[in-house]
Design a protein around this motif. Structure first.
Motif, PDB file in Angstrom:
ATOM      1  N   TYR A  31      -1.413  10.634  -8.507  1.00 30.11           N
ATOM      2  CA  TYR A  31      -0.062  10.903  -8.035  1.00 30.11           C
ATOM      3  C   TYR A  31       0.282  10.097  -6.782  1.00 30.11           C
ATOM      4  O   TYR A  31      -0.572   9.802  -5.964  1.00 30.11           O
ATOM      5  N   SER A  32       1.551   9.790  -6.693  1.00 32.37           N
ATOM      6  CA  SER A  32       2.066   9.088  -5.520  1.00 32.37           C
ATOM      7  C   SER A  32       2.210  10.060  -4.368  1.00 32.37           C
ATOM      8  O   SER A  32       2.315  11.275  -4.554  1.00 32.37           O
ATOM      9  N   SER A  51       2.095   4.426  -4.117  1.00 34.07           N
ATOM     10  CA  SER A  51       1.770   4.803  -5.485  1.00 34.07           C
ATOM     11  C   SER A  51       0.328   5.302  -5.575  1.00 34.07           C
ATOM     12  O   SER A  51      -0.461   5.142  -4.650  1.00 34.07           O
ATOM     13  N   GLY A  52       0.007   5.874  -6.723  1.00 35.89           N
ATOM     14  CA  GLY A  52      -1.312   6.455  -6.900  1.00 35.89           C
ATOM     15  C   GLY A  52      -2.458   5.464  -6.712  1.00 35.89           C
ATOM     16  O   GLY A  52      -3.496   5.788  -6.142  1.00 35.89           O
ATOM     17  N   SER A  53      -2.250   4.262  -7.192  1.00 33.72           N
ATOM     18  CA  SER A  53      -3.282   3.235  -7.055  1.00 33.72           C
ATOM     19  C   SER A  53      -3.268   2.586  -5.680  1.00 33.72           C
ATOM     20  O   SER A  53      -4.216   1.888  -5.305  1.00 33.72           O
ATOM     21  N   MET A  56       1.648  -0.103  -4.778  1.00 33.93           N
ATOM     22  CA  MET A  56       3.066  -0.176  -4.399  1.00 33.93           C
ATOM     23  C   MET A  56       3.317   0.694  -3.178  1.00 33.93           C
ATOM     24  O   MET A  56       2.816   1.810  -3.077  1.00 33.93           O
ATOM     25  N   THR A  57       4.102   0.166  -2.252  1.00 36.09           N
ATOM     26  CA  THR A  57       4.553   0.934  -1.095  1.00 36.09           C
ATOM     27  C   THR A  57       6.042   0.706  -0.900  1.00 36.09           C
ATOM     28  O   THR A  57       6.606  -0.310  -1.346  1.00 36.09           O
ATOM     29  N   TYR A  58       6.664   1.655  -0.235  1.00 40.05           N
ATOM     30  CA  TYR A  58       8.096   1.561   0.036  1.00 40.05           C
ATOM     31  C   TYR A  58       8.357   2.277   1.341  1.00 40.05           C
ATOM     32  O   TYR A  58       7.831   3.372   1.566  1.00 40.05           O
ATOM     33  N   ASN A  99       6.670  11.972  -7.364  1.00 42.16           N
ATOM     34  CA  ASN A  99       6.916  10.741  -8.111  1.00 42.16           C
ATOM     35  C   ASN A  99       7.363   9.643  -7.143  1.00 42.16           C
ATOM     36  O   ASN A  99       8.259   9.858  -6.325  1.00 42.16           O
ATOM     37  N   PHE A 100       6.757   8.479  -7.253  1.00 42.18           N
ATOM     38  CA  PHE A 100       7.019   7.371  -6.322  1.00 42.18           C
ATOM     39  C   PHE A 100       8.506   7.045  -6.229  1.00 42.18           C
ATOM     40  O   PHE A 100       9.027   6.746  -5.148  1.00 42.18           O
ATOM     41  N   TYR A 101       9.209   7.123  -7.359  1.00 39.65           N
ATOM     42  CA  TYR A 101      10.595   6.639  -7.392  1.00 39.65           C
ATOM     43  C   TYR A 101      11.599   7.669  -6.887  1.00 39.65           C
ATOM     44  O   TYR A 101      12.750   7.323  -6.615  1.00 39.65           O
TER      45      TYR A 101
END
Length: 121
Positions: A31-32, A51-53, A56-58, A99-101
């Protein structure tokens, strides 16, 4: 998901601090996660997500270039490295899972307890 934030404290302007968010459990990498903060008398604001892995970052514009989110899935822990801190960064910081988004919109599945960060001028 149980989340536990730690690492807050008092720091002078221009200094650095690293927050941690531990999430015991075997599904941490699935999970993110994200960080939010809430200053006195203000709404809780999104800071950033990963993100889980970890691929991705924001970030919110207010912290871009100063704050970095990372995670160590082997340790079930997410981090928030905060550099060049300003007095306006003073707030209670919360970690969250979701959720990341949609994390940037405040749609969170689980919240951790907050940790206070105070930046003195």
């Amino acid at each position: 998901v149980q989340l536990q934030a730690s690492g807050g404290g008092l720091v002078q302007a221009g200094g650095s601090l690293r927050l941690s968010c531990a999430a015991p459990g075997r599904t941490f990498s699935t999970y993110s996660m994200g960080w939010f903060r809430q200053a006195p008398g203000k709404e809780r604001d999104f800071i950033g997500a990963i993100s889980g892995s970890g691929g991705m970052t924001y970030y919110a514009d207010s912290v871009k270039g100063r704050f970095t989110i990372s995670r160590d899935n082997a340790k079930n822990t997410m981090y928030l490295q905060m550099n060049s801190l300003k007095p306006e960064d003073t707030a209670v910081y919360y970690c969250a899972a979701g959720n990341f988004y949609v994390l940037p919109r405040g749609r969170v599945d689980s919240w951790g307890q907050g940790t206070q960060v105070t930046v003195s001028s």
